[in-house]
Design a protein around this motif. Structure first.
Motif, mmCIF file in Angstrom:
data_model
loop_
_atom_site.group_PDB
_atom_site.id
_atom_site.type_symbol
_atom_site.label_atom_id
_atom_site.label_comp_id
_atom_site.label_asym_id
_atom_site.label_seq_id
_atom_site.Cartn_x
_atom_site.Cartn_y
_atom_site.Cartn_z
ATOM 1 N N GLY A 384 43.932 10.770 10.227
ATOM 2 C CA GLY A 384 44.699 11.990 10.061
ATOM 3 C C GLY A 384 44.052 13.178 10.734
ATOM 4 N N PRO A 385 44.465 14.395 10.346
ATOM 5 C CA PRO A 385 43.944 15.602 10.979
ATOM 6 C C PRO A 385 42.424 15.663 10.929
ATOM 7 N N ASN A 386 41.840 16.023 12.057
ATOM 8 C CA ASN A 386 40.386 16.240 12.182
ATOM 9 C C ASN A 386 39.561 15.017 11.810
ATOM 10 N N THR A 387 40.009 13.838 12.260
ATOM 11 C CA THR A 387 39.200 12.633 12.070
ATOM 12 C C THR A 387 39.002 11.862 13.374
ATOM 13 N N ASN A 388 39.473 12.399 14.498
ATOM 14 C CA ASN A 388 39.234 11.761 15.790
ATOM 15 C C ASN A 388 37.799 12.032 16.238
ATOM 16 N N LEU A 389 37.304 11.199 17.150
ATOM 17 C CA LEU A 389 35.919 11.321 17.599
ATOM 18 C C LEU A 389 35.843 11.634 19.090
ATOM 19 N N GLY A 390 34.836 12.402 19.458
ATOM 20 C CA GLY A 390 34.540 12.600 20.869
ATOM 21 C C GLY A 390 33.720 11.451 21.416
ATOM 22 N N GLY A 391 33.051 10.722 20.542
ATOM 23 C CA GLY A 391 32.253 9.567 20.924
ATOM 24 C C GLY A 391 32.229 8.595 19.760
ATOM 25 N N SER A 392 31.722 7.402 19.979
ATOM 26 C CA SER A 392 31.592 6.365 18.961
ATOM 27 C C SER A 392 32.932 5.675 18.690
ATOM 28 N N SER A 393 32.907 4.755 17.731
ATOM 29 C CA SER A 393 34.066 3.917 17.443
ATOM 30 C C SER A 393 34.884 4.481 16.287
ATOM 31 N N ILE A 394 36.169 4.639 16.513
ATOM 32 C CA ILE A 394 37.059 5.155 15.466
ATOM 33 C C ILE A 394 37.159 4.172 14.311
ATOM 34 N N ILE A 395 36.816 2.914 14.528
ATOM 35 C CA ILE A 395 36.901 1.928 13.454
ATOM 36 C C ILE A 395 35.994 2.314 12.292
ATOM 37 N N GLY A 396 34.848 2.910 12.582
ATOM 38 C CA GLY A 396 33.963 3.370 11.512
ATOM 39 C C GLY A 396 34.611 4.426 10.641
ATOM 40 N N MET A 397 35.402 5.305 11.249
ATOM 41 C CA MET A 397 36.122 6.330 10.490
ATOM 42 C C MET A 397 37.243 5.697 9.677
ATOM 43 N N LEU A 398 37.975 4.766 10.286
ATOM 44 C CA LEU A 398 39.093 4.109 9.596
ATOM 45 C C LEU A 398 38.606 3.321 8.382
ATOM 46 N N GLU A 399 37.475 2.651 8.504
ATOM 47 C CA GLU A 399 36.948 1.904 7.373
ATOM 48 C C GLU A 399 36.495 2.835 6.253
ATOM 49 N N ALA A 400 35.892 3.957 6.615
ATOM 50 C CA ALA A 400 35.481 4.924 5.600
ATOM 51 C C ALA A 400 36.698 5.447 4.843
ATOM 52 N N GLN A 401 37.754 5.756 5.569
ATOM 53 C CA GLN A 401 38.983 6.240 4.938
ATOM 54 C C GLN A 401 39.612 5.161 4.062
ATOM 55 N N SER A 402 39.591 3.925 4.545
ATOM 56 C CA SER A 402 40.198 2.828 3.788
ATOM 57 C C SER A 402 39.470 2.587 2.474
ATOM 58 N N GLY A 403 38.149 2.664 2.501
ATOM 59 C CA GLY A 403 37.381 2.506 1.270
ATOM 60 C C GLY A 403 37.671 3.614 0.283
ATOM 61 N N TYR A 404 37.802 4.830 0.800
ATOM 62 C CA TYR A 404 38.120 5.986 -0.044
ATOM 63 C C TYR A 404 39.507 5.810 -0.678
ATOM 64 N N VAL A 405 40.477 5.393 0.132
ATOM 65 C CA VAL A 405 41.837 5.202 -0.372
ATOM 66 C C VAL A 405 41.872 4.111 -1.441
ATOM 67 N N ALA A 406 41.110 3.044 -1.241
ATOM 68 C CA ALA A 406 41.081 1.970 -2.237
ATOM 69 C C ALA A 406 40.563 2.484 -3.576
ATOM 70 N N GLN A 407 39.558 3.347 -3.541
ATOM 71 C CA GLN A 407 39.066 3.946 -4.788
ATOM 72 C C GLN A 407 40.132 4.822 -5.426
ATOM 73 N N ALA A 408 40.819 5.600 -4.591
ATOM 74 C CA ALA A 408 41.860 6.493 -5.108
ATOM 75 C C ALA A 408 42.999 5.706 -5.737
ATOM 76 N N VAL A 409 43.403 4.614 -5.101
ATOM 77 C CA VAL A 409 44.510 3.809 -5.633
ATOM 78 C C VAL A 409 44.104 3.157 -6.949
ATOM 79 N N THR A 410 42.851 2.771 -7.057
ATOM 80 C CA THR A 410 42.351 2.238 -8.330
ATOM 81 C C THR A 410 42.483 3.286 -9.428
ATOM 82 N N GLU A 411 42.171 4.530 -9.110
ATOM 83 C CA GLU A 411 42.306 5.622 -10.079
ATOM 84 C C GLU A 411 43.770 5.863 -10.425
ATOM 85 N N ILE A 412 44.645 5.778 -9.438
ATOM 86 C CA ILE A 412 46.077 5.958 -9.692
ATOM 87 C C ILE A 412 46.580 4.878 -10.636
#
Length: 486
Positions: A384-412
């Motif tokens: 989403g907004p302000n999560t693109n990278l000038g360098g490195s692999s975007i997969i690292g960002m996507l996995e971090a977000q996915s782990g966060y979302v999984a925690q949030a859905v557990t709370e929901i």
């Protein structure tokens, strides 16, 4: 009372499949991934233009939970990346969660039911407790509104929608744009075409690409000793983090990269007039840094011309530029990038009280941690907004977000719908824009910025910082609504 939450994920690329993986790992079983195309793969399914490849080292370009040890090249080609995504989706069972041919046109939050209603092209409606968008920033090709384009007599297409039925052999071809896809496609087609005219609005910084094929022995070594692969991956990750840092005031590689670019250009382009046209007019890093060993040599070929005059109109026989010249061509290829700052468009996403996401993002897209938006309960955005990278692999960002979302859905599932507190989201956005305002990205116009000039795409820190900030879902950042009994 049911303590689980149902989830709809939009998109089956690297992000959507990572989300499905992490949700499943968290014990969530009611997951539907909606994919508009007929297969998984995201941008690597769509972008099949000649020469398509990754500009992140392949050792780093795989999910951490499904590491690939046998890449054929140091920088993987598109077909191999797509095969990797498909093979893992099948072997892991993630493909069983994917419904293909399901294009989402809109979604709306039903406050009474505490659920999302998702509408597909054709009118079918689905519902779920949670909605996750994983459509990414680079899924909608951007074609400039050139006067007269509709009158052009020949084929015209974007690199992301390459028309493989069109033969370029012996043709006069125009390539408009000099971004990441153009610098891969041009060298791949240069030997095939009769003439090639490259229309350049601004020159990119291009540095050498340390590419090459892995030998069978090297592949076997990684396969037999996965710890060696992990060590190499870790080293490349830390090097890529330094590349990210070149884009802020603590950059350590900027001078080295600038020297590498200057030497690369001087060695590969001997004509001083052409070389002058290939010098960028903005600071290194302000636009995407590009990696190629054959871009500059392709431009020096006798049947290739680099044109810097602005395009005024397209006519049936070709392209007319501001100097009045008509450049006759048979085929037009757009290497003009993507509508990155438009994010979820053209989907119509309505949150609380029917508020459109596009309205909430007037003046520039923003989201807490790049993931959640006030007034849009139980809604999450990957890449989403302000999560693109000038360098490195975007997969690292996507996995971090996915782990966060999984925690949030557990709370929901445990407590009920959640909605990020406006004050938390506002404070985060203030921090982001303050840091971005001091970055090199603020020094020129680019696809990183929306029409108002706001930098809406890029993350101003390292991947490691983002991983740390998203490692733990903090319910204090959210308002929790009471669950509806079912």
């Amino acid at each position: 009372m049911d303590t689980s939450a149902s989830v709809i994920v939009i998109g089956a690329g690297f992000g959507g499949l990572a989300a499905a993986h992490h949700l499943r790992q968290a014990g969530i079983t009611d997951i539907t991934v909606l994919e508009r195309a007929d297969d998984v793969g995201g941008v690597w399914r769509e972008n099949t233009y000649p020469g398509a490849a990754c500009d992140v080292p392949s050792v780093l370009y795989s999910w951490s939970f499904a590491r690939k040890h046998d890449w054929s090249h140091r920088y993987a080609r598109q077909p191999e990346i797509l095969d990797y995504i498909r093979e893992h989706a099948t072997s892991s069972g993630l493909r069983d969660l994917v419904r293909t041919g399901a294009e989402v046109t809109g979604a709306a939050w039903d406050d009474a039911a505490r659920r999302w209603t998702v509408e597909l092209a054709g009118g079918e409606q689905l519902s779920a407790d949670v909605l996750v968008s994983a459509v990414g920033q680079l899924s909608r090709p951007s074609i400039p509104a050139l006067s007269g384009l509709e009158t052009f007599a020949g084929p015209a297409f974007h690199t992301a929608t390459w028309d493989h039925d069109v033969s370029l052999a012996g043709k006069r071809v125009a390539v408009i744009g000099t971004g990441a896809s153009a610098i891969q496609a041009v060298p791949a087609i240069v030997d095939e075409v009769a003439e090639l005219k490259v229309f350049q609005r601004s020159a990119p910084y291009v540095v050498p690409k340390p590419d090459g094929a892995y030998s069978a022995r090297q592949q076997e070594r990684y396969e037999r000793h996965p710890q060696l692969h992990d060590l190499t991956r870790s080293g490349v990750f830390h090097l890529s983090e330094q590349l990210n840092k070149t884009l802020d005031s603590d950059g350590r590689l900027a001078d080295l990269l600038r020297a590498a670019w200057q030497l690369h250009l001087r060695r590969q382009v001997h004509d001083p007039e052409l070389r002058a046209r290939l010098v960028p007019d903005y600071p290194l890093g302000c636009k995407r840094l590009l990696f190629s060993n054959d871009w500059y040599p392709a431009l020096t070929r006798s049947h290739v011309e680099v044109l810097t005059e602005a395009i005024t109109t397209v006519e049936p026989k070709g392209i007319r530029t501001a100097d009045g010249a008509l450049h006759e061509v048979d085929v037009i290829v757009f290497g003009t990038g993507f509508a990155a700052t438009e994010f979820l468009a053209p989907m119509q996403i309505r949150g609380r009280d029917g508020r459109l996401l596009s309205e909430a993002w007037e003046g520039g897209a923003r989201a807490h941690l790049g993931i959640t938006v006030p007034d849009f309960p139980s809604f999450f955005v990957l890449y989403g907004p302000n999560t693109n990278l000038g360098g490195s692999s975007i997969i690292g960002m996507l996995e971090a977000q996915s782990g966060y979302v999984a925690q949030a859905v557990t709370e929901i599932g445990r407590s009920g719908p959640i909605e990020v507190r406006p004050e938390r989201a506002a404070a985060y956005d203030t921090e982001m824009q303050g840091r971005l305002g001091e970055s090199v990205w603020s020094s020129c116009a680019s696809w990183y910025r929306d029409p108002s000039g706001r930098i809406t795409t890029n993350w101003p820190g390292t991947v490691r910082e983002y991983q740390q900030r998203t490692a733990r879902f903090d319910v204090a950042d959210f308002r929790v609504s009471e669950k509806v009994a079912r």
